[in-house]
Design a protein around this motif. Sequence first.
Motif, mmCIF file in Angstrom:
data_model
loop_
_atom_site.group_PDB
_atom_site.id
_atom_site.type_symbol
_atom_site.label_atom_id
_atom_site.label_comp_id
_atom_site.label_asym_id
_atom_site.label_seq_id
_atom_site.Cartn_x
_atom_site.Cartn_y
_atom_site.Cartn_z
ATOM 1 N N THR A 186 -13.589 2.566 0.161
ATOM 2 C CA THR A 186 -12.520 3.193 -0.817
ATOM 3 C C THR A 186 -11.788 3.807 0.068
ATOM 4 N N VAL A 187 -12.045 5.215 0.629
ATOM 5 C CA VAL A 187 -10.766 6.543 0.773
ATOM 6 C C VAL A 187 -10.188 5.713 2.244
ATOM 7 N N ALA A 188 -10.370 4.723 2.882
ATOM 8 C CA ALA A 188 -9.755 4.591 4.212
ATOM 9 C C ALA A 188 -8.892 2.697 3.864
ATOM 10 N N ARG A 189 -8.866 2.520 2.447
ATOM 11 C CA ARG A 189 -7.879 1.051 2.102
ATOM 12 C C ARG A 189 -6.171 1.634 2.649
ATOM 13 N N PRO A 190 -6.090 2.354 1.759
ATOM 14 C CA PRO A 190 -4.734 2.643 2.699
ATOM 15 C C PRO A 190 -4.178 2.901 3.739
ATOM 16 N N ALA A 191 -5.181 3.285 4.417
ATOM 17 C CA ALA A 191 -4.392 2.879 5.801
ATOM 18 C C ALA A 191 -4.970 1.972 6.505
ATOM 19 N N LEU A 192 -5.937 1.275 6.541
ATOM 20 C CA LEU A 192 -6.263 -0.048 6.420
ATOM 21 C C LEU A 192 -4.831 -0.772 6.487
ATOM 22 N N GLN A 193 -4.395 -1.156 5.008
ATOM 23 C CA GLN A 193 -2.989 -1.070 4.467
ATOM 24 C C GLN A 193 -1.796 -1.605 5.420
ATOM 25 N N HIS A 194 -1.943 -0.023 5.224
ATOM 26 C CA HIS A 194 -0.694 0.162 6.427
ATOM 27 C C HIS A 194 -0.748 0.158 7.746
ATOM 28 N N ASP A 195 -1.588 -0.196 8.961
ATOM 29 C CA ASP A 195 -1.856 -0.665 9.748
ATOM 30 C C ASP A 195 -1.734 -1.511 9.832
ATOM 31 N N LEU A 196 -2.866 -2.211 9.486
ATOM 32 C CA LEU A 196 -2.317 -3.865 9.390
ATOM 33 C C LEU A 196 -1.445 -4.872 8.331
ATOM 34 N N HIS A 197 0.088 -3.617 8.106
ATOM 35 C CA HIS A 197 0.760 -4.719 7.498
ATOM 36 C C HIS A 197 0.585 -5.086 6.110
ATOM 37 N N ALA A 198 -0.714 -5.167 5.382
ATOM 38 C CA ALA A 198 -0.906 -6.232 4.240
ATOM 39 C C ALA A 198 -0.533 -5.829 3.015
#
Length: 501
Positions: free
Chosen positions: A30-42
């Motif tokens: 839950t905490v990592a989702r924003p970083a995952l979104q930005h890194d993978l351009h999702a």
Amino acid sequence: MNPPRHHRGLVLAASITGAVLVAVDGTALTVARPALQHDLHASVAAVQWASTGYLVTVAALLVFAGRLGDRYGHRRVFALGVTGFAAASLGIAVAPGIGWVVALRVLQGAAGALLQPATLGMLRAAWPADRLAGPIAIRTAAIGLAAAAGPLVGGALTAHLGWRSVFLLGLLPAAAALLAALAVPAGAGSPDTRSPAAGRGNRHGSEHDGRHGSGLDLPGAALLALALALLVQSLVTLPDTGRPAVPLLGLTAAGVLALVLVRHERRTADPLLPPALLRSTAVAPPLVVLLAASAALQGTLFPATYYLQDVLGLDPLRSALRAVPLAVTMILAAPGSAWLAKRHGERAVVLPGMALITTGALLTALLGTGTGTGTGTGTGTLAIGGCFALLGTGFGAVMATATTMVVRGAAAARAGVAGGLQQTVLNIGPALGIALATAAGRTDPGAALAPSALTMAAVVGAGTLVAARLTGRAAGPTAGGAADRAAGPASGARPESAGRR
């Protein structure tokens, strides 16, 4: 025959580690989702499906996975689940795009469905029915600790090492759980149909093991999986969709499939969900109580989190610190409830626990009106912490006690199905609570804290009516006999060794 004490220790270690593995993974992500979104351009929707795909898969397969444990041995199914969960985590950590993440999260959900019921099935097989409360309470407390630590650890890893490190976090616990499970002799993680509890009510004992209870009821499993998948997917998307007719159509389809499933289960020779088990007073009422309690807890916490950040202006870290009393009291309440239930009976623990959740929800509603609180004041912090403490204490007591009743109330040879039902309820409950809380507010979640929390108080109040009908503590070693009698010859299951060909 129950396994020696040191084998029980290994079973408990494997069960706790497996449960903690899943809890940490969910909260840290839950905490990592924003970083995952930005890194993978999702897109936000794609990242949401990384969670939704996991939840839907788990909910759809939990009961069938529990049945696999009943047939082939919980230890073996647990080991397969832990291995698959770790492999999927490793794959996500090196995934090149969001499509890979979503697909691997679905596979991870299938693995999680295998291991979660087995964590309870192994305990049911290793401990006498009248001594299950202790290990289940320890397991519940460990889950509370993991849920509290997950966001903090996940946030620290994401900030310093990136979101991929969050998925590497579970590899070491998975290895530990796998080693503990493999160190347990085969018979210690399987239903023992020769025990008095397992055989009571079935005069033929293990005579039927090879001829009854061995079918997997694949049509029933498919119907149940599809119905649960539609139910969870509809509940999860209902608060966010701009077209409510779509999730409502999914809920209707889930209801139709449920009716078809009921008809099928009544006619098939070896049902996945024996009607007698679902009618059992030792199993059904505690499941309803767990559904109401988990729905009320998450349905209150969801708008409360928005309230802390959007209304009071707290940052995520300070918001998380306000919620620490929830985890602390849950950790303390779980083992304490086992001690109280042993002396006064389960109903005497569950009813006060439900009352504490109700009180916590009502006081949280007062926070939404601004009564007695101030942004950043000591009084406001104390009031918020008190609400979370009441919720955590009540839920910790209810979860540990009701889970014990469900697992103990089922026949030993149906422990996996019972564990799957318990885990399914704990997946549906939060989704239901958040959907109801959102519908009650109809505005910004933080601003609608009061009506949402009042709705959750009504939900847990309805669950309290069911809790009032719970039986007291079962009479020692005869616990589980009722479910055995209900299941009849179909409750027979082969030991783990019988699964080998």
